[in-house]
Design a protein around this motif. Structure first.
Motif, PDB file in Angstrom:
ATOM      1  N   THR A  53      63.590  40.037  34.731  1.00  0.00           N
ATOM      2  CA  THR A  53      63.284  40.415  33.360  1.00  0.00           C
ATOM      3  C   THR A  53      64.567  40.800  32.633  1.00  0.00           C
ATOM      4  O   THR A  53      65.526  41.259  33.244  1.00  0.00           O
ATOM      5  CB  THR A  53      62.299  41.606  33.298  1.00  0.00           C
ATOM      6  N   VAL A  54      64.556  40.593  31.329  1.00  0.00           N
ATOM      7  CA  VAL A  54      65.704  40.926  30.491  1.00  0.00           C
ATOM      8  C   VAL A  54      65.201  41.783  29.336  1.00  0.00           C
ATOM      9  O   VAL A  54      64.328  41.370  28.578  1.00  0.00           O
ATOM     10  CB  VAL A  54      66.397  39.664  29.939  1.00  0.00           C
ATOM     11  N   THR A  55      65.751  42.994  29.231  1.00  0.00           N
ATOM     12  CA  THR A  55      65.361  43.926  28.180  1.00  0.00           C
ATOM     13  C   THR A  55      66.590  44.256  27.346  1.00  0.00           C
ATOM     14  O   THR A  55      67.642  44.570  27.893  1.00  0.00           O
ATOM     15  CB  THR A  55      64.800  45.228  28.793  1.00  0.00           C
ATOM     16  N   GLY A  56      66.442  44.207  26.042  1.00  0.00           N
ATOM     17  CA  GLY A  56      67.556  44.518  25.156  1.00  0.00           C
ATOM     18  C   GLY A  56      67.542  45.966  24.688  1.00  0.00           C
ATOM     19  O   GLY A  56      66.482  46.545  24.453  1.00  0.00           O
ATOM     20  N   LEU A  57      68.726  46.533  24.596  1.00  0.00           N
ATOM     21  CA  LEU A  57      68.939  47.856  24.007  1.00  0.00           C
ATOM     22  C   LEU A  57      69.975  47.641  22.915  1.00  0.00           C
ATOM     23  O   LEU A  57      71.163  47.482  23.202  1.00  0.00           O
ATOM     24  CB  LEU A  57      69.432  48.850  25.060  1.00  0.00           C
ATOM     25  N   ASN A  58      69.518  47.565  21.684  1.00  0.00           N
ATOM     26  CA  ASN A  58      70.392  47.185  20.580  1.00  0.00           C
ATOM     27  C   ASN A  58      70.513  48.300  19.554  1.00  0.00           C
ATOM     28  O   ASN A  58      69.541  48.988  19.263  1.00  0.00           O
ATOM     29  CB  ASN A  58      69.843  45.941  19.873  1.00  0.00           C
ATOM     30  N   ARG A  59      71.719  48.413  19.009  1.00  0.00           N
ATOM     31  CA  ARG A  59      71.963  49.288  17.867  1.00  0.00           C
ATOM     32  C   ARG A  59      72.917  48.540  16.949  1.00  0.00           C
ATOM     33  O   ARG A  59      73.872  47.917  17.413  1.00  0.00           O
ATOM     34  CB  ARG A  59      72.602  50.599  18.293  1.00  0.00           C
ATOM     35  N   PHE A  60      72.650  48.630  15.676  1.00  0.00           N
ATOM     36  CA  PHE A  60      73.573  48.028  14.715  1.00  0.00           C
ATOM     37  C   PHE A  60      73.602  48.861  13.448  1.00  0.00           C
ATOM     38  O   PHE A  60      73.756  48.367  12.346  1.00  0.00           O
ATOM     39  CB  PHE A  60      73.230  46.554  14.421  1.00  0.00           C
TER      40      PHE A  60
END
Length: 105
Positions: A77-84
């Motif tokens: 599985t691939v989970t994203g943790l994004n901030r921009f």
């Protein structure tokens, strides 16, 4: 079990989070490529073949996660943790994301 993937400024927070989780007994690793393109697919696969999950921490809307999705093998599985929003991703946010993946995976 989980590999945290990061690039750039998230590196320091990712290293700290991984170190703290390992000290707590969590099976977690870190993959930090030097460049995004060309993505080191063969090295990534060799080093992460036993991983069950990936948490991709990045300071954008999701560039690295596309490469991870294409390079992974099997049912990982691939989970994203994004901030921009200009605020850096903290070690606590990374640890929370890893623990959520472990609790649900």
């Amino acid at each position: 079990d989980v590999v945290v993937v990061d690039l750039g400024v998230v590196g320091r927070a990712a290293r700290r989070a991984v170190r703290e989780m390992r000290e707590a007994g969590v099976k977690v690793g870190l993959f930090r490529p030097i460049t995004l393109w060309p993505f080191p697919t063969e090295t990534f696969r060799k080093l992460t073949k036993k991983a069950k999950h990936f948490v991709v921490a990045e300071m954008n809307a999701g560039q690295i996660i596309l490469e991870i999705g294409a390079a992974k093998v099997g049912k990982q599985t691939v989970t994203g943790l994004n901030r921009f929003d200009g605020e850096p991703i903290s070690p606590a946010e990374i640890k929370k994301s890893v623990m959520e993946v472990l609790d649900h995976g």
